[in-house]
Design a protein around this motif. Structure first.
Motif, PDB file in Angstrom:
ATOM      1  N   TYR A  59     -21.039  18.152 -59.508  1.00 39.47           N
ATOM      2  CA  TYR A  59     -19.977  19.140 -59.484  1.00 39.47           C
ATOM      3  C   TYR A  59     -19.016  18.929 -60.651  1.00 39.47           C
ATOM      4  CZ  TYR A  59     -21.148  21.043 -54.879  1.00 39.47           C
ATOM      5  OH  TYR A  59     -21.760  21.680 -53.833  1.00 39.47           O
ATOM      6  N   GLY A  60     -18.607  20.079 -61.227  1.00 40.65           N
ATOM      7  CA  GLY A  60     -17.676  20.040 -62.347  1.00 40.65           C
ATOM      8  C   GLY A  60     -16.407  20.825 -62.042  1.00 40.65           C
ATOM      9  N   ASP A  61     -16.137  21.824 -62.883  1.00 46.34           N
ATOM     10  CA  ASP A  61     -14.895  22.594 -62.753  1.00 46.34           C
ATOM     11  C   ASP A  61     -14.805  23.290 -61.401  1.00 46.34           C
ATOM     12  OD1 ASP A  61     -13.600  22.593 -65.613  1.00 46.34           O
ATOM     13  OD2 ASP A  61     -15.755  22.892 -65.928  1.00 46.34           O
ATOM     14  N   GLN A  62     -13.581  23.398 -60.915  1.00 41.63           N
ATOM     15  CA  GLN A  62     -13.335  24.046 -59.631  1.00 41.63           C
ATOM     16  C   GLN A  62     -12.397  25.242 -59.835  1.00 41.63           C
ATOM     17  OE1 GLN A  62     -12.708  21.993 -55.650  1.00 41.63           O
ATOM     18  NE2 GLN A  62     -10.587  22.526 -56.136  1.00 41.63           N
ATOM     19  N   PHE A  63     -12.699  26.350 -59.143  1.00 43.61           N
ATOM     20  CA  PHE A  63     -11.888  27.560 -59.206  1.00 43.61           C
ATOM     21  C   PHE A  63     -11.648  28.075 -57.788  1.00 43.61           C
ATOM     22  CE2 PHE A  63     -14.179  27.356 -63.211  1.00 43.61           C
ATOM     23  CZ  PHE A  63     -13.177  27.568 -64.141  1.00 43.61           C
ATOM     24  N   LEU A  64     -10.521  28.725 -57.605  1.00 45.54           N
ATOM     25  CA  LEU A  64     -10.207  29.400 -56.339  1.00 45.54           C
ATOM     26  C   LEU A  64     -10.297  30.901 -56.563  1.00 45.54           C
ATOM     27  CD1 LEU A  64      -7.129  27.279 -55.160  1.00 45.54           C
ATOM     28  CD2 LEU A  64      -9.578  26.850 -54.782  1.00 45.54           C
ATOM     29  N   VAL A  65     -10.950  31.560 -55.627  1.00 45.54           N
ATOM     30  CA  VAL A  65     -11.167  33.010 -55.737  1.00 45.54           C
ATOM     31  C   VAL A  65     -10.288  33.691 -54.697  1.00 45.54           C
ATOM     32  CG1 VAL A  65     -12.876  34.842 -55.803  1.00 45.54           C
ATOM     33  CG2 VAL A  65     -13.550  32.500 -56.402  1.00 45.54           C
ATOM     34  N   PRO A  66      -9.131  34.230 -55.072  1.00 41.60           N
ATOM     35  CA  PRO A  66      -8.189  34.778 -54.091  1.00 41.60           C
ATOM     36  C   PRO A  66      -8.589  36.167 -53.605  1.00 41.60           C
ATOM     37  CG  PRO A  66      -7.325  35.065 -56.285  1.00 41.60           C
ATOM     38  CD  PRO A  66      -8.623  34.313 -56.440  1.00 41.60           C
ATOM     39  N   GLY A  67      -7.896  36.588 -52.541  1.00 37.81           N
ATOM     40  CA  GLY A  67      -8.076  37.946 -52.035  1.00 37.81           C
ATOM     41  C   GLY A  67      -9.396  38.192 -51.340  1.00 37.81           C
ATOM     42  N   ARG A  68      -9.965  37.180 -50.689  1.00 39.00           N
ATOM     43  CA  ARG A  68     -11.236  37.344 -50.000  1.00 39.00           C
ATOM     44  C   ARG A  68     -11.003  37.312 -48.488  1.00 39.00           C
ATOM     45  NH1 ARG A  68     -15.486  37.736 -53.619  1.00 39.00           N
ATOM     46  NH2 ARG A  68     -14.454  38.025 -55.644  1.00 39.00           N
ATOM     47  N   ALA A  85      -4.122  31.416 -52.465  1.00 42.00           N
ATOM     48  CA  ALA A  85      -4.716  30.406 -53.337  1.00 42.00           C
ATOM     49  C   ALA A  85      -3.665  29.647 -54.132  1.00 42.00           C
ATOM     50  CB  ALA A  85      -5.715  31.066 -54.283  1.00 42.00           C
ATOM     51  N   SER A  86      -2.530  30.273 -54.393  1.00 42.21           N
ATOM     52  CA  SER A  86      -1.499  29.626 -55.208  1.00 42.21           C
ATOM     53  C   SER A  86      -0.917  28.423 -54.467  1.00 42.21           C
ATOM     54  CB  SER A  86      -0.388  30.629 -55.544  1.00 42.21           C
ATOM     55  OG  SER A  86      -0.907  31.723 -56.265  1.00 42.21           O
ATOM     56  N   GLY A  87      -1.039  27.268 -55.087  1.00 42.43           N
ATOM     57  CA  GLY A  87      -0.484  26.051 -54.515  1.00 42.43           C
ATOM     58  C   GLY A  87      -1.254  25.487 -53.340  1.00 42.43           C
ATOM     59  N   PRO A  97      -3.355  33.184 -62.106  1.00 46.82           N
ATOM     60  CA  PRO A  97      -2.926  31.852 -62.562  1.00 46.82           C
ATOM     61  C   PRO A  97      -4.122  31.004 -62.993  1.00 46.82           C
ATOM     62  CG  PRO A  97      -1.881  32.443 -60.475  1.00 46.82           C
ATOM     63  CD  PRO A  97      -2.952  33.461 -60.725  1.00 46.82           C
ATOM     64  N   GLU A  98      -3.825  29.963 -63.722  1.00 44.91           N
ATOM     65  CA  GLU A  98      -4.878  29.058 -64.182  1.00 44.91           C
ATOM     66  C   GLU A  98      -5.570  28.403 -62.987  1.00 44.91           C
ATOM     67  OE1 GLU A  98      -5.449  25.180 -67.129  1.00 44.91           O
ATOM     68  OE2 GLU A  98      -3.469  26.091 -66.792  1.00 44.91           O
ATOM     69  N   GLY A  99      -6.882  28.343 -63.049  1.00 45.61           N
ATOM     70  CA  GLY A  99      -7.656  27.763 -61.959  1.00 45.61           C
ATOM     71  C   GLY A  99      -8.098  28.775 -60.925  1.00 45.61           C
ATOM     72  N   GLN A 100      -7.772  30.070 -61.127  1.00 48.28           N
ATOM     73  CA  GLN A 100      -8.207  31.109 -60.200  1.00 48.28           C
ATOM     74  C   GLN A 100      -9.154  32.069 -60.897  1.00 48.28           C
ATOM     75  OE1 GLN A 100      -5.129  33.030 -57.926  1.00 48.28           O
ATOM     76  NE2 GLN A 100      -3.974  31.127 -57.613  1.00 48.28           N
ATOM     77  N   LEU A 101     -10.008  32.683 -60.099  1.00 48.58           N
ATOM     78  CA  LEU A 101     -11.063  33.546 -60.619  1.00 48.58           C
ATOM     79  C   LEU A 101     -11.107  34.821 -59.796  1.00 48.58           C
ATOM     80  CD1 LEU A 101     -13.508  33.646 -62.642  1.00 48.58           C
ATOM     81  CD2 LEU A 101     -14.897  32.701 -60.775  1.00 48.58           C
ATOM     82  N   GLY A 102     -11.144  35.966 -60.473  1.00 46.88           N
ATOM     83  CA  GLY A 102     -11.142  37.233 -59.761  1.00 46.88           C
ATOM     84  C   GLY A 102     -12.514  37.751 -59.401  1.00 46.88           C
ATOM     85  N   GLY A 160      -7.809  35.265 -47.212  1.00 47.37           N
ATOM     86  CA  GLY A 160      -7.907  33.892 -47.675  1.00 47.37           C
ATOM     87  C   GLY A 160      -8.497  33.828 -49.065  1.00 47.37           C
ATOM     88  N   PHE A 161      -9.202  32.738 -49.379  1.00 45.57           N
ATOM     89  CA  PHE A 161      -9.767  32.563 -50.705  1.00 45.57           C
ATOM     90  C   PHE A 161     -11.016  31.694 -50.617  1.00 45.57           C
ATOM     91  CE2 PHE A 161      -6.625  29.315 -49.908  1.00 45.57           C
ATOM     92  CZ  PHE A 161      -7.224  28.139 -50.320  1.00 45.57           C
ATOM     93  N   TYR A 162     -11.882  31.869 -51.613  1.00 46.25           N
ATOM     94  CA  TYR A 162     -13.076  31.048 -51.724  1.00 46.25           C
ATOM     95  C   TYR A 162     -12.760  29.793 -52.550  1.00 46.25           C
ATOM     96  CZ  TYR A 162     -15.853  35.146 -50.281  1.00 46.25           C
ATOM     97  OH  TYR A 162     -16.383  36.207 -49.610  1.00 46.25           O
ATOM     98  N   VAL A 163     -13.477  28.723 -52.230  1.00 46.55           N
ATOM     99  CA  VAL A 163     -13.436  27.507 -53.033  1.00 46.55           C
ATOM    100  C   VAL A 163     -14.764  27.414 -53.771  1.00 46.55           C
ATOM    101  CG1 VAL A 163     -13.202  25.005 -53.038  1.00 46.55           C
ATOM    102  CG2 VAL A 163     -11.907  26.382 -51.385  1.00 46.55           C
ATOM    103  N   LEU A 164     -14.707  27.533 -55.081  1.00 44.99           N
ATOM    104  CA  LEU A 164     -15.918  27.597 -55.908  1.00 44.99           C
ATOM    105  C   LEU A 164     -15.944  26.425 -56.871  1.00 44.99           C
ATOM    106  CD1 LEU A 164     -17.517  30.676 -57.534  1.00 44.99           C
ATOM    107  CD2 LEU A 164     -16.892  28.773 -59.011  1.00 44.99           C
TER     108      LEU A 164
END
Length: 306
Positions: free
Chosen positions: A80-89, A122-124, A159-164, A96-100
């Motif tokens: 596993y490498g970079d992690q992103f949060l996918v908001p608005g799911r 997802a923020s914070g 924000p940084e670390g989030q993905l749409g 809530g949000f996905y953890v990717l």
């Protein structure tokens, strides 16, 4: 009565009708065929076993993702490498949000892995850390999302670390390595942190394989095209009828035709029309006026001599 149909103006109207009606029928038939294809795909999907119940296969054997491979369990090994949060799911009617996380495979490419869903924003948010070291994951294969996918945020400015949007096109600008044009969702939940246990994200049905809104849109467009073809034909008959009635009224004299200026049908009266009528009474009146004028011109002496 219908010779007006051969005039240049009606040639244009007739040509439009001749071209418009077949075009509308063709488009309506095409939309109906699209709807029938979606219905057939839906029936075939219901007859087939659940893709998630099939045996897992290596990721590369299931690519590219299509209607057959979508939802199939895929295996991949890496770290596993970079992690992103996918908001608005949304899941179970909750926001809530996905953890990717991106799984760096042995071949060098990274596979987006949705490890689970957490409620809230997802923020914070604090999420459980991904497993360390080399791992082998087995998840349900999904095609990359697009702007029409449910829950996708195309507004930007996250924000940084989030993905749409979960897609290679969206991730290529965020990481410096190649990403598979697909992603997987883990069927089993992982232990959570302060936000609680993550819930697994169920795999979505492949696009175009069910009776979704687009299928019924095709059916609605079918009706619209056929209605428009009928409307064109109705308006043509109505215009022909009005023109024929106008021609008939002129032929029966119900609508007077305008005569030339100065003519007997409404023109201005000429000099000759202002003269007295040359009938017997008119002639007698003219003679009496002439005699009165002669008598008035004579002197008294002359009148006595007469």
């Amino acid at each position: 009565m219908y010779r007006f149909l051969l005039t240049p103006r009606w040639w244009g109207i007739n040509l439009f009708v001749v071209l418009a009606i077949p075009f509308c029928v063709f488009m309506g038939t095409w939309q109906l065929g699209r709807f029938e294809d979606r219905v057939q795909s839906h029936e075939q999907a219901e007859k087939q076993p659940d893709p998630s119940t099939r045996a897992a296969k290596p990721l590369d054997e299931l690519l590219p993702v299509d209607k057959v491979t979508s939802g199939r369990p895929a295996m991949a090994t890496g770290t596993y490498g970079d992690q992103f949060l996918v908001p608005g799911r949304e899941l179970d009617d909750r926001q809530g949000f996905y953890v990717l996380n991106l799984l760096r495979t042995e071949g060098g490419k990274a596979l987006p892995v949705v490890r689970g869903w957490l409620p809230g924003t997802a923020s914070g948010a604090r999420v459980p850390a991904a497993p360390q070291g080399v791992v082998t994951v087995t998840g349900d294969l999904q095609a990359s999302e697009n702007i029409h996918s449910d829950g996708v945020d195309v507004r930007g400015g996250l924000p940084e670390g989030q993905l749409g949007m979960i897609s290679a096109a969206a991730l290529v600008n965020l990481v410096d390595y190649d990403v598979y044009d697909a992603w997987v969702t883990l069927p089993e939940a992982e232990a959570g942190g302060t936000g609680g246990a993550m819930k697994p994200v169920p795999a979505a049905a492949p696009a175009g394989s069910g009776l979704d809104l687009k299928a019924f849109q095709n059916l609605g467009y079918t009706g619209e095209w056929f209605v428009f073809a009928g409307f064109v034909l109705f308006m043509w008959f109505r215009l022909v009828r009005r023109e024929a009635e106008a021609v008939r009224d002129v032929a029966l004299g119900l609508v007077p035709e305008a005569g030339p200026a100065g003519g007997p049908e409404g023109g201005e009266a000429g000099p000759e029309d202002s003269r007295p009528e040359a009938g017997p009474e008119g002639a007698g009146a003219s003679a009496g006026e002439a005699a009165a004028q002669d008598l008035a011109g004579k002197t008294p002496e002359t009148a006595q001599g007469s």
